[in-house]
Write an enzyme that holds these catalytic residues in place. Structure first.
Site, PDB file in Angstrom:
ATOM      1  N   GLY A  58     -10.512 -39.034  55.054  1.00  0.00           N
ATOM      2  CA  GLY A  58     -10.650 -40.468  55.255  1.00  0.00           C
ATOM      3  C   GLY A  58     -12.085 -40.908  55.059  1.00  0.00           C
ATOM      4  O   GLY A  58     -13.016 -40.099  55.083  1.00  0.00           O
ATOM      5  N   CYS A  86     -10.901 -32.160  55.664  1.00  0.00           N
ATOM      6  CA  CYS A  86     -12.076 -33.017  55.606  1.00  0.00           C
ATOM      7  C   CYS A  86     -12.204 -33.833  56.897  1.00  0.00           C
ATOM      8  O   CYS A  86     -12.480 -33.273  57.940  1.00  0.00           O
ATOM      9  CB  CYS A  86     -12.020 -33.903  54.357  1.00  0.00           C
ATOM     10  SG  CYS A  86     -13.622 -34.643  53.917  1.00  0.00           S
ATOM     11  N   TYR A  87     -11.971 -35.152  56.858  1.00  0.00           N
ATOM     12  CA  TYR A  87     -12.056 -35.942  58.099  1.00  0.00           C
ATOM     13  C   TYR A  87     -11.078 -35.401  59.133  1.00  0.00           C
ATOM     14  O   TYR A  87     -11.375 -35.404  60.342  1.00  0.00           O
ATOM     15  CB  TYR A  87     -11.741 -37.415  57.804  1.00  0.00           C
ATOM     16  CG  TYR A  87     -11.892 -38.311  59.021  1.00  0.00           C
ATOM     17  CD1 TYR A  87     -13.084 -38.985  59.260  1.00  0.00           C
ATOM     18  CD2 TYR A  87     -10.847 -38.468  59.934  1.00  0.00           C
ATOM     19  CE1 TYR A  87     -13.242 -39.793  60.374  1.00  0.00           C
ATOM     20  CE2 TYR A  87     -10.995 -39.271  61.054  1.00  0.00           C
ATOM     21  CZ  TYR A  87     -12.197 -39.938  61.270  1.00  0.00           C
ATOM     22  OH  TYR A  87     -12.335 -40.723  62.385  1.00  0.00           O
ATOM     23  N   HIS A 181     -10.905 -30.362  49.821  1.00  0.00           N
ATOM     24  CA  HIS A 181      -9.607 -30.995  49.548  1.00  0.00           C
ATOM     25  C   HIS A 181      -8.714 -30.066  48.712  1.00  0.00           C
ATOM     26  O   HIS A 181      -8.871 -29.981  47.497  1.00  0.00           O
ATOM     27  CB  HIS A 181      -9.809 -32.322  48.811  1.00  0.00           C
ATOM     28  CG  HIS A 181     -10.406 -33.386  49.670  1.00  0.00           C
ATOM     29  ND1 HIS A 181      -9.648 -34.257  50.411  1.00  0.00           N
ATOM     30  CD2 HIS A 181     -11.700 -33.697  49.920  1.00  0.00           C
ATOM     31  CE1 HIS A 181     -10.439 -35.070  51.085  1.00  0.00           C
ATOM     32  NE2 HIS A 181     -11.688 -34.757  50.805  1.00  0.00           N
ATOM     33  N   GLU A 183      -5.660 -30.553  48.006  1.00  0.00           N
ATOM     34  CA  GLU A 183      -4.614 -31.316  47.317  1.00  0.00           C
ATOM     35  C   GLU A 183      -4.981 -31.687  45.888  1.00  0.00           C
ATOM     36  O   GLU A 183      -4.101 -32.008  45.084  1.00  0.00           O
ATOM     37  CB  GLU A 183      -4.258 -32.579  48.107  1.00  0.00           C
ATOM     38  CG  GLU A 183      -5.352 -33.621  48.226  1.00  0.00           C
ATOM     39  CD  GLU A 183      -6.268 -33.420  49.425  1.00  0.00           C
ATOM     40  OE1 GLU A 183      -6.832 -34.417  49.908  1.00  0.00           O
ATOM     41  OE2 GLU A 183      -6.435 -32.264  49.879  1.00  0.00           O
ATOM     42  N   SER A 235      16.529 -52.243  34.421  1.00  0.00           N
ATOM     43  CA  SER A 235      15.413 -52.745  33.613  1.00  0.00           C
ATOM     44  C   SER A 235      15.189 -51.930  32.353  1.00  0.00           C
ATOM     45  O   SER A 235      14.540 -52.397  31.415  1.00  0.00           O
ATOM     46  CB  SER A 235      14.135 -52.738  34.446  1.00  0.00           C
ATOM     47  OG  SER A 235      13.718 -51.404  34.685  1.00  0.00           O
ATOM     48  N   GLY A 236      15.679 -50.706  32.337  1.00  0.00           N
ATOM     49  CA  GLY A 236      15.382 -49.800  31.231  1.00  0.00           C
ATOM     50  C   GLY A 236      14.218 -48.890  31.533  1.00  0.00           C
ATOM     51  O   GLY A 236      13.934 -47.958  30.788  1.00  0.00           O
ATOM     52  N   GLY A 237      13.530 -49.137  32.650  1.00  0.00           N
ATOM     53  CA  GLY A 237      12.459 -48.256  33.081  1.00  0.00           C
ATOM     54  C   GLY A 237      13.006 -46.988  33.697  1.00  0.00           C
ATOM     55  O   GLY A 237      14.212 -46.857  33.933  1.00  0.00           O
ATOM     56  N   VAL A 238      12.131 -46.045  33.981  1.00  0.00           N
ATOM     57  CA  VAL A 238      12.548 -44.737  34.490  1.00  0.00           C
ATOM     58  C   VAL A 238      13.284 -44.867  35.820  1.00  0.00           C
ATOM     59  O   VAL A 238      14.369 -44.306  36.003  1.00  0.00           O
ATOM     60  CB  VAL A 238      11.334 -43.799  34.652  1.00  0.00           C
ATOM     61  CG1 VAL A 238      11.746 -42.479  35.303  1.00  0.00           C
ATOM     62  CG2 VAL A 238      10.685 -43.534  33.308  1.00  0.00           C
ATOM     63  N   ASP A 239      12.723 -45.625  36.760  1.00  0.00           N
ATOM     64  CA  ASP A 239      13.276 -45.670  38.108  1.00  0.00           C
ATOM     65  C   ASP A 239      14.690 -46.252  38.129  1.00  0.00           C
ATOM     66  O   ASP A 239      15.612 -45.653  38.685  1.00  0.00           O
ATOM     67  CB  ASP A 239      12.362 -46.476  39.037  1.00  0.00           C
ATOM     68  CG  ASP A 239      10.964 -45.888  39.127  1.00  0.00           C
ATOM     69  OD1 ASP A 239      10.831 -44.664  38.928  1.00  0.00           O
ATOM     70  OD2 ASP A 239      10.012 -46.638  39.375  1.00  0.00           O
ATOM     71  N   SER A 240      14.874 -47.422  37.519  1.00  0.00           N
ATOM     72  CA  SER A 240      16.203 -48.029  37.554  1.00  0.00           C
ATOM     73  C   SER A 240      17.204 -47.220  36.722  1.00  0.00           C
ATOM     74  O   SER A 240      18.391 -47.158  37.054  1.00  0.00           O
ATOM     75  CB  SER A 240      16.156 -49.478  37.060  1.00  0.00           C
ATOM     76  OG  SER A 240      15.872 -49.560  35.682  1.00  0.00           O
ATOM     77  N   SER A 241      16.736 -46.564  35.661  1.00  0.00           N
ATOM     78  CA  SER A 241      17.636 -45.739  34.844  1.00  0.00           C
ATOM     79  C   SER A 241      18.130 -44.528  35.627  1.00  0.00           C
ATOM     80  O   SER A 241      19.312 -44.161  35.555  1.00  0.00           O
ATOM     81  CB  SER A 241      16.920 -45.275  33.569  1.00  0.00           C
ATOM     82  OG  SER A 241      16.582 -46.375  32.753  1.00  0.00           O
ATOM     83  N   LYS A 381       7.162 -40.391  41.860  1.00  0.00           N
ATOM     84  CA  LYS A 381       7.544 -40.583  40.465  1.00  0.00           C
ATOM     85  C   LYS A 381       7.859 -39.265  39.766  1.00  0.00           C
ATOM     86  O   LYS A 381       8.821 -39.182  38.995  1.00  0.00           O
ATOM     87  CB  LYS A 381       6.417 -41.314  39.723  1.00  0.00           C
ATOM     88  CG  LYS A 381       6.735 -41.654  38.285  1.00  0.00           C
ATOM     89  CD  LYS A 381       7.795 -42.743  38.209  1.00  0.00           C
ATOM     90  CE  LYS A 381       7.286 -43.952  37.521  1.00  0.00           C
ATOM     91  NZ  LYS A 381       8.201 -45.084  37.510  1.00  0.00           N
TER      92      LYS A 381
END
Length: 525
Positions: A58, A86-87, A181, A183, A235-241, A381
């Site tokens: 942080g 870290c923090y 870090h 990550e 929509s044709g985007g990845v998420d809605s598809s 994602k």
């Protein structure tokens, strides 16, 4: 079936830009993880019942005393392993009786830490082994404070020249702190460190897989929906598809997709969506031409936040109208994903600034009659893409560059007009086509064209052309939280610019955006 979230890791967020990366790294190991704010209540903590807790980094300083964020005191009574990063390490040290002070030498970027002794977190992990068996790690540092005195029961595990206590461990209580870090990809052994903590120390099994997530979500959707019908804005985007493919597998003909042509789509987007879902997958798709409705609502609006909200609300109006034509529709499905939820929740609690609103999470009217179905709500994602491939969607579609929910509405700066959208569609198509042809599409994380509402003088043939300006944008990123502008070859940029100006009569000039994130955002609005 087994509860995929029965064994889970809780991440307490102290405001680090890398917190989402921690959650993703844990999930990549096969264990569910979730992010909550650092001031989670004792009751919420006990109710969540994690197998282990990670305290993120942080921007604050624990030396600020009472005003500094602190882990809840109840955390040290729940009896589960803790990992402070870290923090997170610094507040753990302070709260348990150690001491932190401001360092004379700040460490930002690459560092090499020396392993001091053995700990279960770091066993068998090394990037370098010296002639006398001394081990060291290549890590990423980002700190100005350091632990100068460890709490009782802790042993020294890591050090650098400027930070003698770069790691500490209390093996009896299974408490660990590291100043770097793990990550970020710059820490070479970060994945192994998380594996040791999650799999060995917290004793979690690797249940969180694409196939298991699909099976789990199908069961959840069937339980929630019953025999009712679901409406999905496609929509044709990845998420809605991916949502469409997942819901079709779960409930078949109970799903109706509404594909809204809002006049702000990419070139040939509508035909591609209908071909993929309606013709190849057998999904019921209604195509609605709502271009005039959207553009009328956007007329004269140049503020990007207002544009996003207008587009989101207009989508809902269209869905409501279509749902009235279908019997027994009780649910609206959305492609909301976990980062949307995190960012919107943070803006509501005041723990983060609103950079841009997400119409999936924030644009819904309070009196909406339909209940929500959001099967991707807990997923990042990269997890959504893997599930899409597992469900049989074409890989080239699943791994397309992201496209914003408001579409070209936020890639046309200022007022949105049909003529501007037509010009932008053609320019964007040329850019993407040339990126594919040159092999650069897969090397960039996101690329697109932007319409600038300014005109510039050009010379075409023997004539003067006073026409619009197009900006090209391409970035390279791992997490979309930070991004570097893509160093595309000059020859490629020259070819794209030449084609756009020669093939689109309304464009006189092409520019290339060389801003990185931060300070810029990836999208222009």
């Amino acid at each position: 079936m087994d509860d995929l979230q029965a064994e889970k890791i809780l991440i307490l967020d102290f405001g680090s830009q890398y917190t989402q990366l921690i959650a993703r790294r844990i999930r990549e190991i096969g264990v569910f993880s979730e992010i909550r704010a650092w001031d989670i209540s004792a009751e919420e903590l006990r109710e969540y019942n994690p197998r282990g807790v990670i305290l993120s980094g942080g921007p604050e300083s624990v030396t600020e005393g009472a005003t500094a964020p602190r882990a809840p005191d109840a955390l040290f009574d729940v009896g589960v392993p803790l990992l402070g990063i870290c923090y997170g390490m610094q507040t753990m040290a302070t709260q348990l009786g150690g001491q932190v002070s401001t360092s004379d030498v700040r460490e930002f970027g690459y560092a090499q830490v020396t392993v001091e002794g053995e700990s279960e977190l770091l066993c068998d992990i090394a990037d370098h082994i010296g002639p006398n068996g001394e081990k060291s790690l290549d890590v990423w540092m980002s700190h100005g404070d350091k632990v100068v005195s460890m709490p009782q029961g802790f042993e020294h595990t890591l050090s650098t020249a400027s930070c003698p206590i770069a790691g500490m461990a209390d093996e009896a209580r299974r408490y660990y702190g590291i100043q770097f870090h793990p990550e970020v990809t710059h820490t070479a052994q970060g994945e192994k460190i998380f594996e040791h903590f999650v799999r060995q120390i917290c004793c979690c099994e690797a249940r969180w897989t694409s196939a298991a997530i699909i099976e789990d979500q199908i069961a959840r959707v069937r339980s929630q929906v019953g025999d009712s019908h679901v409406l999905l804005g496609l929509s044709g985007g990845v998420d809605s598809s991916v949502v469409a493919a997942l819901l079709h597998r779960a409930i078949g003909d109970q799903l109706t997709c509404v594909f809204v042509d809002n006049g702000l789509l990419r070139k040939n987007e509508g035909n591609m969506v209908m071909d993929m879902f309606a013709q190849n997958m057998g999904v019921r798709v209604i195509r609605v031409n709502a271009q005039k409705q959207f553009l009328d609502q956007l007329r004269g609006v140049d503020d990007p936040e207002k544009k996003r909200k207008i587009i989101g609300n207009t989508f809902i109006d269209v869905f409501d109208a279509e749902s009235n034509k279908i019997d027994n529709v009780r649910f609206l499905a959305q492609g909301t994903i976990y980062p949307d939820v995190i960012e919107s929740a943070a803006s509501k609690t005041g723990k983060a600034h609103v950079i841009k609103s997400h119409h999936n999470v924030g644009g819904l009217p309070d009196d909406m009659a339909l209940e929500l179905v959001e099967p991707l709500r807990e997923l990042f994602k990269d997890e959504v893409r893997k599930i899409g491939v597992e469900l049989g969607l074409p890989k080239d579609m699943v791994y397309r560059h992201p496209f914003p929910g408001p579409g070209l509405g936020v890639r046309i700066l200022g007022d949105v007009k049909e003529a501007y959208a037509d010009v932008l569609r053609e320019a964007d198509a040329i850019f993407i086509e040339e990126l594919h042809a040159s092999g650069w599409y897969q090397k960039t994380s996101q690329a697109f064209a932007v319409f600038l509402p300014v005109q510039s003088v050009g010379v075409v043939g023997d004539g003067r052309r006073y026409a619009w300006v197009i900006a090209l944008r391409a970035v390279e990123t791992i997490d979309f939280m930070t991004a570097r502008w893509a160093h595309l070859p000059y020859e490629l940029l020259e070819r794209v610019s030449g084609r756009i100006i020669n093939e689109i009569a309304d464009v006189s000039r092409v520019t290339y955006d060389i801003s990185s994130k931060p300070p810029a955002t990836i999208e222009w609005e």
